[in-house]
Design a protein around this motif. Structure first.
Motif, short mmCIF file in Angstrom:
data_model
loop_
_atom_site.label_atom_id
_atom_site.label_comp_id
_atom_site.label_asym_id
_atom_site.label_seq_id
_atom_site.Cartn_x
_atom_site.Cartn_y
_atom_site.Cartn_z
N ARG A 102 25.24 5.15 0.08
CA ARG A 102 25.32 4.41 1.34
C ARG A 102 24.36 3.23 1.32
NH1 ARG A 102 25.08 9.49 5.69
NH2 ARG A 102 26.93 10.61 4.89
N ILE A 103 24.77 2.15 1.98
CA ILE A 103 23.91 0.97 2.10
C ILE A 103 22.68 1.32 2.91
CG2 ILE A 103 23.74 -1.41 2.90
CD1 ILE A 103 25.63 -1.14 0.61
N ALA A 104 21.50 0.96 2.38
CA ALA A 104 20.24 1.25 3.06
C ALA A 104 19.48 -0.01 3.47
CB ALA A 104 19.34 2.11 2.17
N SER A 105 19.64 -1.10 2.72
CA SER A 105 18.86 -2.30 3.01
C SER A 105 19.51 -3.52 2.40
CB SER A 105 17.42 -2.16 2.49
OG SER A 105 17.42 -2.06 1.08
N LEU A 106 19.11 -4.67 2.91
CA LEU A 106 19.53 -5.96 2.37
C LEU A 106 18.30 -6.85 2.34
CD1 LEU A 106 22.69 -8.03 3.27
CD2 LEU A 106 20.46 -9.13 3.16
N ARG A 107 18.03 -7.45 1.20
CA ARG A 107 16.85 -8.31 1.06
C ARG A 107 17.27 -9.67 0.52
NH1 ARG A 107 14.28 -5.54 -2.32
NH2 ARG A 107 14.35 -6.86 -4.20
N TYR A 108 16.86 -10.72 1.24
CA TYR A 108 17.16 -12.09 0.82
C TYR A 108 16.11 -12.55 -0.20
CZ TYR A 108 20.61 -12.51 4.54
OH TYR A 108 21.72 -12.34 5.33
N PRO A 109 16.48 -13.51 -1.06
CA PRO A 109 15.51 -13.98 -2.08
C PRO A 109 14.36 -14.75 -1.43
CG PRO A 109 17.49 -15.35 -2.11
CD PRO A 109 17.78 -14.19 -1.19
N LEU A 162 11.58 -10.70 9.94
CA LEU A 162 11.84 -12.13 10.12
C LEU A 162 10.69 -12.94 9.57
CD1 LEU A 162 13.03 -11.84 13.82
CD2 LEU A 162 14.51 -12.19 11.85
N VAL A 163 10.93 -14.23 9.43
CA VAL A 163 9.86 -15.13 8.99
C VAL A 163 8.71 -15.10 9.99
CG1 VAL A 163 9.26 -17.52 8.48
CG2 VAL A 163 11.47 -16.61 7.74
N GLN A 164 9.04 -15.04 11.27
CA GLN A 164 8.03 -14.97 12.33
C GLN A 164 8.18 -13.65 13.08
OE1 GLN A 164 5.62 -17.15 12.77
NE2 GLN A 164 6.38 -18.55 11.18
N GLY A 165 7.51 -12.62 12.61
CA GLY A 165 7.52 -11.35 13.30
C GLY A 165 8.65 -10.44 12.84
N ASP A 166 8.74 -9.27 13.47
CA ASP A 166 9.74 -8.26 13.16
C ASP A 166 10.53 -7.92 14.41
OD1 ASP A 166 8.73 -8.15 10.58
OD2 ASP A 166 7.31 -6.57 11.10
N ALA A 167 11.69 -7.30 14.19
CA ALA A 167 12.54 -6.88 15.30
C ALA A 167 13.13 -5.52 14.98
CB ALA A 167 13.64 -7.91 15.57
N GLU A 168 13.39 -4.75 16.03
CA GLU A 168 14.03 -3.45 15.90
C GLU A 168 15.18 -3.39 16.89
OE1 GLU A 168 12.47 0.94 16.84
OE2 GLU A 168 11.51 0.04 15.06
N PRO A 172 16.39 -13.91 8.85
CA PRO A 172 15.90 -12.61 8.36
C PRO A 172 15.44 -12.69 6.91
CG PRO A 172 18.29 -12.61 8.39
CD PRO A 172 17.85 -13.92 8.99
N ILE A 173 14.44 -11.90 6.59
CA ILE A 173 14.00 -11.74 5.20
C ILE A 173 14.56 -10.46 4.63
CG2 ILE A 173 11.97 -11.45 3.72
CD1 ILE A 173 10.38 -13.05 5.77
N ALA A 174 14.59 -9.42 5.44
CA ALA A 174 15.11 -8.14 5.00
C ALA A 174 15.67 -7.39 6.20
CB ALA A 174 14.01 -7.31 4.33
N ILE A 175 16.69 -6.57 5.95
CA ILE A 175 17.33 -5.76 6.99
C ILE A 175 17.39 -4.32 6.48
CG2 ILE A 175 19.39 -5.44 8.42
CD1 ILE A 175 20.14 -8.37 7.68
N THR A 176 16.95 -3.37 7.32
CA THR A 176 17.00 -1.96 6.96
C THR A 176 17.96 -1.24 7.90
OG1 THR A 176 14.71 -2.03 6.19
CG2 THR A 176 15.65 0.14 6.62
N TRP A 177 18.86 -0.45 7.33
CA TRP A 177 19.88 0.24 8.10
C TRP A 177 19.28 1.44 8.86
CZ3 TRP A 177 21.55 -3.64 5.65
CH2 TRP A 177 22.88 -4.05 5.66
N PRO A 178 19.91 1.84 9.98
CA PRO A 178 19.47 3.05 10.70
C PRO A 178 19.71 4.30 9.85
CG PRO A 178 21.52 2.21 11.62
CD PRO A 178 21.06 1.18 10.64
N THR A 179 18.89 5.31 10.06
CA THR A 179 18.99 6.54 9.27
C THR A 179 19.10 7.75 10.20
OG1 THR A 179 16.60 6.97 9.22
CG2 THR A 179 17.49 5.48 7.54
N ASP A 180 19.27 8.91 9.58
CA ASP A 180 19.36 10.15 10.36
C ASP A 180 18.03 10.50 11.02
OD1 ASP A 180 18.09 10.59 7.99
OD2 ASP A 180 19.13 12.46 7.50
N LYS A 181 16.91 9.91 10.55
CA LYS A 181 15.60 10.17 11.14
C LYS A 181 15.13 9.04 12.06
CE LYS A 181 13.69 13.36 7.74
NZ LYS A 181 14.95 13.75 7.13
#
Length: 350
Positions: A76-83, A269-275, A252-261
Protein backbone atom coordinates in the motif's frame (compact mmCIF):
# COMPACT_ATOMS: atom_id res chain seq x y z
CA UNK A 1 51.70 14.07 39.55
CA UNK A 2 54.24 15.57 37.18
CA UNK A 3 53.48 16.65 33.64
CA UNK A 4 55.49 13.72 32.28
CA UNK A 5 53.58 11.19 34.42
CA UNK A 6 50.25 12.65 33.36
CA UNK A 7 51.38 12.58 29.74
CA UNK A 8 52.25 8.90 30.08
CA UNK A 9 48.75 8.16 31.37
CA UNK A 10 47.13 9.97 28.46
CA UNK A 11 49.50 8.18 26.09
CA UNK A 12 48.35 4.80 27.40
CA UNK A 13 44.68 5.79 27.06
CA UNK A 14 45.26 7.10 23.54
CA UNK A 15 47.29 4.08 22.44
CA UNK A 16 44.97 1.36 23.70
CA UNK A 17 41.81 3.12 22.53
CA UNK A 18 43.27 3.20 19.02
CA UNK A 19 44.67 -0.33 19.05
CA UNK A 20 41.58 -2.02 20.50
CA UNK A 21 39.09 -0.18 18.29
CA UNK A 22 41.18 0.34 15.15
CA UNK A 23 39.51 -2.44 13.15
CA UNK A 24 36.08 -0.96 13.97
CA UNK A 25 37.09 2.66 13.43
CA UNK A 26 38.26 2.06 9.84
CA UNK A 27 34.92 0.85 8.34
CA UNK A 28 32.99 3.34 10.48
CA UNK A 29 35.12 6.25 9.29
CA UNK A 30 35.26 5.31 5.61
CA UNK A 31 31.51 4.69 5.39
CA UNK A 32 30.85 8.04 7.06
CA UNK A 33 33.06 9.84 4.55
CA UNK A 34 31.23 8.21 1.64
CA UNK A 35 27.81 9.10 3.02
CA UNK A 36 28.64 12.82 3.13
CA UNK A 37 27.98 12.69 -0.63
CA UNK A 38 24.94 10.41 -0.27
CA UNK A 39 22.85 11.77 -3.16
CA UNK A 40 25.78 11.91 -5.57
CA UNK A 41 26.86 8.39 -4.59
CA UNK A 42 23.34 7.03 -5.02
CA UNK A 43 23.16 8.61 -8.48
CA UNK A 44 26.43 6.92 -9.46
CA UNK A 45 25.38 3.52 -8.18
CA UNK A 46 21.77 3.77 -9.42
CA UNK A 47 21.78 6.14 -12.43
CA UNK A 48 18.40 4.83 -13.63
CA UNK A 49 16.70 6.47 -10.64
CA UNK A 50 17.85 9.93 -11.70
CA UNK A 51 17.11 9.73 -15.43
CA UNK A 52 14.47 12.46 -15.12
CA UNK A 53 13.39 14.69 -17.99
CA UNK A 54 11.98 17.68 -16.11
CA UNK A 55 10.61 19.05 -12.82
CA UNK A 56 7.74 17.48 -10.86
CA UNK A 57 4.74 19.43 -12.18
CA UNK A 58 2.08 16.70 -12.38
CA UNK A 59 -0.77 16.24 -9.89
CA UNK A 60 0.25 13.84 -7.10
CA UNK A 61 -2.48 11.40 -8.15
CA UNK A 62 -0.55 10.75 -11.39
CA UNK A 63 2.47 9.59 -9.41
CA UNK A 64 0.28 7.47 -7.14
CA UNK A 65 -1.40 5.77 -10.10
CA UNK A 66 1.94 4.99 -11.75
CA UNK A 67 3.30 3.53 -8.51
CA UNK A 68 0.20 1.43 -7.87
CA UNK A 69 0.66 -0.23 -11.28
CA UNK A 70 3.93 -1.82 -10.11
CA UNK A 71 3.04 -2.62 -6.48
CA UNK A 72 3.17 -6.23 -5.36
CA UNK A 73 0.07 -7.83 -3.84
CA UNK A 74 -0.45 -6.57 -0.30
CA UNK A 75 1.59 -3.37 -0.73
CA UNK A 76 0.00 0.00 0.00
CA UNK A 77 1.09 3.58 -0.69
CA UNK A 78 2.51 5.14 2.47
CA UNK A 79 4.22 8.37 1.39
CA UNK A 80 5.16 10.65 -1.47
CA UNK A 81 8.33 12.74 -1.43
CA UNK A 82 9.21 15.46 -3.93
CA UNK A 83 12.85 16.01 -4.98
CA UNK A 84 14.87 18.57 -3.04
CA UNK A 85 15.61 21.68 -5.05
CA UNK A 86 13.33 20.52 -7.85
CA UNK A 87 15.93 18.08 -9.22
CA UNK A 88 15.73 14.31 -9.04
CA UNK A 89 12.94 11.73 -8.91
CA UNK A 90 9.63 11.73 -7.08
CA UNK A 91 9.78 8.89 -4.56
CA UNK A 92 6.71 6.89 -3.55
CA UNK A 93 7.07 4.80 -0.40
CA UNK A 94 4.96 1.64 -0.12
CA UNK A 95 4.50 -0.67 2.88
CA UNK A 96 3.51 -4.32 2.96
CA UNK A 97 0.24 -4.93 4.78
CA UNK A 98 0.98 -8.58 5.37
CA UNK A 99 1.55 -10.16 8.80
CA UNK A 100 4.87 -9.25 10.40
CA UNK A 101 7.00 -6.09 10.49
CA UNK A 102 6.07 -3.80 7.57
CA UNK A 103 8.54 -4.04 4.68
CA UNK A 104 9.09 -0.75 2.89
CA UNK A 105 9.58 -0.37 -0.86
CA UNK A 106 10.59 2.78 -2.74
CA UNK A 107 9.36 3.55 -6.27
CA UNK A 108 11.26 6.22 -8.20
CA UNK A 109 9.30 8.23 -10.77
CA UNK A 110 10.14 10.87 -13.33
CA UNK A 111 8.64 14.17 -12.20
CA UNK A 112 7.62 15.37 -15.65
CA UNK A 113 6.26 12.06 -16.94
CA UNK A 114 5.40 9.88 -13.91
CA UNK A 115 7.34 7.12 -15.61
CA UNK A 116 8.62 4.42 -13.24
CA UNK A 117 12.41 4.65 -13.14
CA UNK A 118 13.21 2.07 -10.50
CA UNK A 119 11.73 0.01 -7.67
CA UNK A 120 13.75 -1.29 -4.72
CA UNK A 121 13.40 -2.27 -1.08
CA UNK A 122 14.39 0.47 1.34
CA UNK A 123 17.14 -1.76 2.82
CA UNK A 124 18.54 -2.86 -0.54
CA UNK A 125 21.51 -1.53 -2.46
CA UNK A 126 25.10 -0.50 -1.77
CA UNK A 127 24.26 2.95 -0.35
CA UNK A 128 21.79 1.49 2.12
CA UNK A 129 24.39 -1.06 3.23
CA UNK A 130 26.77 1.86 3.90
CA UNK A 131 24.08 3.49 6.07
CA UNK A 132 23.63 0.31 8.07
CA UNK A 133 27.38 -0.18 8.37
CA UNK A 134 27.88 3.36 9.64
CA UNK A 135 24.88 3.31 11.97
CA UNK A 136 25.20 -0.15 13.49
CA UNK A 137 28.24 -1.92 11.96
CA UNK A 138 25.66 -4.36 10.52
CA UNK A 139 25.16 -5.74 14.05
CA UNK A 140 21.45 -6.31 14.84
CA UNK A 141 20.09 -5.17 18.17
CA UNK A 142 23.08 -3.63 19.99
CA UNK A 143 24.85 -2.28 16.91
CA UNK A 144 23.79 1.32 17.46
CA UNK A 145 25.01 1.29 21.06
CA UNK A 146 28.35 -0.22 19.96
CA UNK A 147 28.78 2.63 17.47
CA UNK A 148 27.91 5.13 20.20
CA UNK A 149 30.63 3.81 22.51
CA UNK A 150 33.11 3.88 19.64
CA UNK A 151 32.18 7.56 19.28
CA UNK A 152 32.97 8.11 22.98
CA UNK A 153 36.33 6.36 22.52
CA UNK A 154 37.14 8.44 19.43
CA UNK A 155 36.26 11.64 21.31
CA UNK A 156 38.65 10.59 24.09
CA UNK A 157 41.31 9.66 21.55
CA UNK A 158 41.08 12.99 19.71
CA UNK A 159 41.40 15.03 22.91
CA UNK A 160 44.24 12.94 24.33
CA UNK A 161 45.92 13.10 20.92
CA UNK A 162 45.89 16.89 21.09
CA UNK A 163 47.51 16.70 24.53
CA UNK A 164 50.21 14.36 23.21
CA UNK A 165 50.83 16.54 20.14
CA UNK A 166 51.50 19.61 22.31
CA UNK A 167 55.28 20.00 22.84
CA UNK A 168 56.46 19.41 26.40
CA UNK A 169 59.04 22.19 26.17
CA UNK A 170 59.64 25.18 24.00
CA UNK A 171 57.29 27.02 21.67
CA UNK A 172 54.11 25.46 20.31
CA UNK A 173 55.61 25.99 16.85
CA UNK A 174 57.75 22.94 17.52
CA UNK A 175 54.59 20.85 17.18
CA UNK A 176 54.23 21.83 13.52
CA UNK A 177 57.64 20.49 12.56
CA UNK A 178 57.46 17.52 10.21
CA UNK A 179 60.47 15.63 11.57
CA UNK A 180 59.52 15.41 15.21
CA UNK A 181 60.26 11.66 15.00
CA UNK A 182 62.60 9.67 12.77
CA UNK A 183 59.77 7.48 11.43
CA UNK A 184 57.55 8.60 8.55
CA UNK A 185 54.38 7.03 10.01
CA UNK A 186 54.92 8.80 13.35
CA UNK A 187 55.29 12.21 11.68
CA UNK A 188 52.24 11.57 9.50
CA UNK A 189 50.26 10.52 12.58
CA UNK A 190 51.24 13.65 14.53
CA UNK A 191 50.47 16.12 11.75
CA UNK A 192 47.22 14.61 10.48
CA UNK A 193 46.04 14.08 14.04
CA UNK A 194 46.49 17.73 14.92
CA UNK A 195 44.72 19.17 11.87
CA UNK A 196 41.75 16.83 12.14
CA UNK A 197 41.49 16.86 15.94
CA UNK A 198 38.63 19.37 16.31
CA UNK A 199 36.47 18.06 13.40
CA UNK A 200 37.00 14.50 14.66
CA UNK A 201 36.00 15.47 18.20
CA UNK A 202 32.84 17.09 16.80
CA UNK A 203 31.97 14.05 14.69
CA UNK A 204 32.60 11.73 17.62
CA UNK A 205 30.42 13.75 20.00
CA UNK A 206 27.57 14.12 17.52
CA UNK A 207 27.79 10.42 16.63
CA UNK A 208 27.51 9.48 20.30
CA UNK A 209 24.59 11.93 20.64
CA UNK A 210 22.75 10.21 17.77
CA UNK A 211 23.35 6.79 19.33
CA UNK A 212 22.27 7.81 22.85
CA UNK A 213 19.55 10.47 22.31
CA UNK A 214 17.80 9.81 25.62
CA UNK A 215 20.98 10.32 27.67
CA UNK A 216 22.05 13.54 25.97
CA UNK A 217 18.46 14.78 25.76
CA UNK A 218 18.16 14.51 29.54
CA UNK A 219 21.29 16.65 29.93
CA UNK A 220 20.02 19.52 27.75
CA UNK A 221 16.36 19.20 28.76
CA UNK A 222 15.08 17.77 25.47
CA UNK A 223 12.86 14.73 25.32
CA UNK A 224 14.18 12.15 22.89
CA UNK A 225 11.79 11.41 20.05
CA UNK A 226 10.16 8.01 20.25
CA UNK A 227 10.36 5.70 17.27
CA UNK A 228 6.79 5.33 15.97
CA UNK A 229 5.14 1.94 16.27
CA UNK A 230 4.73 0.00 13.00
CA UNK A 231 1.56 1.11 11.21
CA UNK A 232 -0.18 0.06 8.01
CA UNK A 233 -1.54 2.70 5.59
CA UNK A 234 -5.31 2.65 5.06
CA UNK A 235 -6.36 0.63 2.03
CA UNK A 236 -9.05 3.13 0.96
CA UNK A 237 -8.63 6.61 2.50
CA UNK A 238 -11.70 8.83 2.44
CA UNK A 239 -9.82 11.84 1.07
CA UNK A 240 -7.96 11.88 -2.25
CA UNK A 241 -4.35 13.01 -2.39
CA UNK A 242 -5.09 15.83 -4.87
CA UNK A 243 -7.77 17.18 -2.53
CA UNK A 244 -5.29 17.08 0.35
CA UNK A 245 -2.74 19.17 -1.55
CA UNK A 246 -5.37 21.71 -2.63
CA UNK A 247 -6.74 21.93 0.90
CA UNK A 248 -3.46 22.72 2.62
CA UNK A 249 -2.20 25.15 -0.04
CA UNK A 250 1.46 25.87 -0.62
CA UNK A 251 4.12 23.64 -2.08
CA UNK A 252 4.36 20.22 -0.38
CA UNK A 253 7.71 18.57 0.24
CA UNK A 254 6.34 15.26 1.46
CA UNK A 255 2.93 13.66 2.03
CA UNK A 256 2.26 10.80 4.45
CA UNK A 257 -0.87 8.66 4.12
CA UNK A 258 -3.25 7.97 7.05
CA UNK A 259 -2.69 4.67 8.87
CA UNK A 260 -4.59 2.29 11.12
CA UNK A 261 -2.92 3.99 14.12
CA UNK A 262 -3.14 7.61 12.94
CA UNK A 263 -6.08 8.28 10.56
CA UNK A 264 -4.79 11.63 9.33
CA UNK A 265 -2.78 12.87 6.36
CA UNK A 266 0.48 14.61 7.23
CA UNK A 267 1.89 17.15 4.80
CA UNK A 268 5.33 18.74 5.11
CA UNK A 269 5.36 22.17 3.48
CA UNK A 270 8.13 24.62 2.71
CA UNK A 271 6.66 26.87 5.42
CA UNK A 272 5.38 24.72 8.26
CA UNK A 273 3.42 21.47 8.41
CA UNK A 274 -0.23 20.53 8.05
CA UNK A 275 -2.39 17.64 9.21
CA UNK A 276 -5.66 16.69 7.53
CA UNK A 277 -8.23 14.44 9.21
CA UNK A 278 -9.08 11.70 6.73
CA UNK A 279 -12.69 11.37 7.91
CA UNK A 280 -13.67 15.06 7.77
CA UNK A 281 -10.97 16.79 5.73
CA UNK A 282 -10.38 19.31 8.55
CA UNK A 283 -6.99 20.98 8.17
CA UNK A 284 -4.71 21.82 11.09
CA UNK A 285 -1.59 23.83 10.32
CA UNK A 286 1.51 24.32 12.44
CA UNK A 287 4.13 27.02 12.12
CA UNK A 288 7.73 25.84 11.65
CA UNK A 289 9.07 24.52 14.93
CA UNK A 290 12.48 25.59 16.25
CA UNK A 291 15.14 23.06 15.45
CA UNK A 292 15.97 20.80 18.38
CA UNK A 293 19.54 20.38 19.53
CA UNK A 294 19.33 16.69 18.61
CA UNK A 295 18.44 17.63 15.03
CA UNK A 296 21.29 20.16 14.94
CA UNK A 297 23.70 17.46 16.08
CA UNK A 298 22.54 15.18 13.29
CA UNK A 299 22.99 17.93 10.67
CA UNK A 300 26.48 18.67 11.99
CA UNK A 301 27.27 14.97 11.79
CA UNK A 302 26.05 14.26 8.25
CA UNK A 303 26.46 17.75 6.74
CA UNK A 304 22.83 18.19 5.65
CA UNK A 305 22.31 21.81 4.59
CA UNK A 306 25.72 22.84 5.95
CA UNK A 307 27.37 23.86 2.68
CA UNK A 308 30.36 22.46 0.77
CA UNK A 309 33.10 23.72 3.13
CA UNK A 310 31.56 21.93 6.11
CA UNK A 311 30.94 18.81 4.03
CA UNK A 312 34.57 18.68 2.92
CA UNK A 313 35.66 19.09 6.56
CA UNK A 314 33.56 16.17 7.78
CA UNK A 315 34.55 14.11 4.73
CA UNK A 316 38.19 14.48 5.80
CA UNK A 317 37.10 13.98 9.42
CA UNK A 318 35.92 10.53 8.41
CA UNK A 319 38.75 9.66 6.04
CA UNK A 320 41.74 10.65 8.16
CA UNK A 321 40.86 8.54 11.26
CA UNK A 322 41.33 5.45 9.09
CA UNK A 323 44.86 6.67 8.28
CA UNK A 324 45.48 7.43 11.96
CA UNK A 325 44.34 3.92 12.93
CA UNK A 326 46.79 2.37 10.47
CA UNK A 327 49.74 4.62 11.37
CA UNK A 328 49.02 4.17 15.08
CA UNK A 329 49.18 0.39 14.63
CA UNK A 330 52.42 0.55 12.63
CA UNK A 331 53.95 2.84 15.28
CA UNK A 332 53.05 0.33 17.98
CA UNK A 333 54.44 -2.59 15.98
CA UNK A 334 57.63 -0.63 15.34
CA UNK A 335 58.02 0.12 19.05
CA UNK A 336 57.60 -3.57 19.90
CA UNK A 337 60.30 -4.55 17.42
CA UNK A 338 62.60 -1.93 18.89
CA UNK A 339 62.07 -3.25 22.41
CA UNK A 340 62.75 -6.84 21.33
CA UNK A 341 65.96 -5.96 19.51
CA UNK A 342 68.84 -7.75 21.30
CA UNK A 343 71.35 -5.56 23.08
CA UNK A 344 74.87 -6.00 21.80
CA UNK A 345 77.38 -6.67 24.57
CA UNK A 346 80.65 -4.84 24.44
CA UNK A 347 83.86 -6.78 24.81
CA UNK A 348 85.61 -6.16 28.09
CA UNK A 349 88.38 -3.62 27.94
CA UNK A 350 91.86 -5.05 28.07
Amino acid sequence: MSKVELRNIWFSVHKWAGLLLGLLIIPLSLSGSALVWHDWLDAQVNPQRYAVSGPATLPPSRYVAAAQAVLAPGERIASLRYPEGGEGPVVIGAVSARVGPPQRTNIYLGGATARVLDKAGSNEGAVRVLHRLHGSLLVPGMGRQIVGWIGVAMLTSSLTGLWLWWPLTGSVRRGFRWKRRPQFDANLHHQLGFWICIPLAMLSLTGAWISFPAFFGSIVGERAGQRPAPAVPLAEPVQRVDEIVRGVGGQPIAITWPTDKSPAWKVTLVQGDAEVADASGAVTTRAPQPETLARTMRRWHDGTGMGPVWQVAIFLGGLIPAVLAVTGATMWVGSRKWRKRPVRKLAPAE
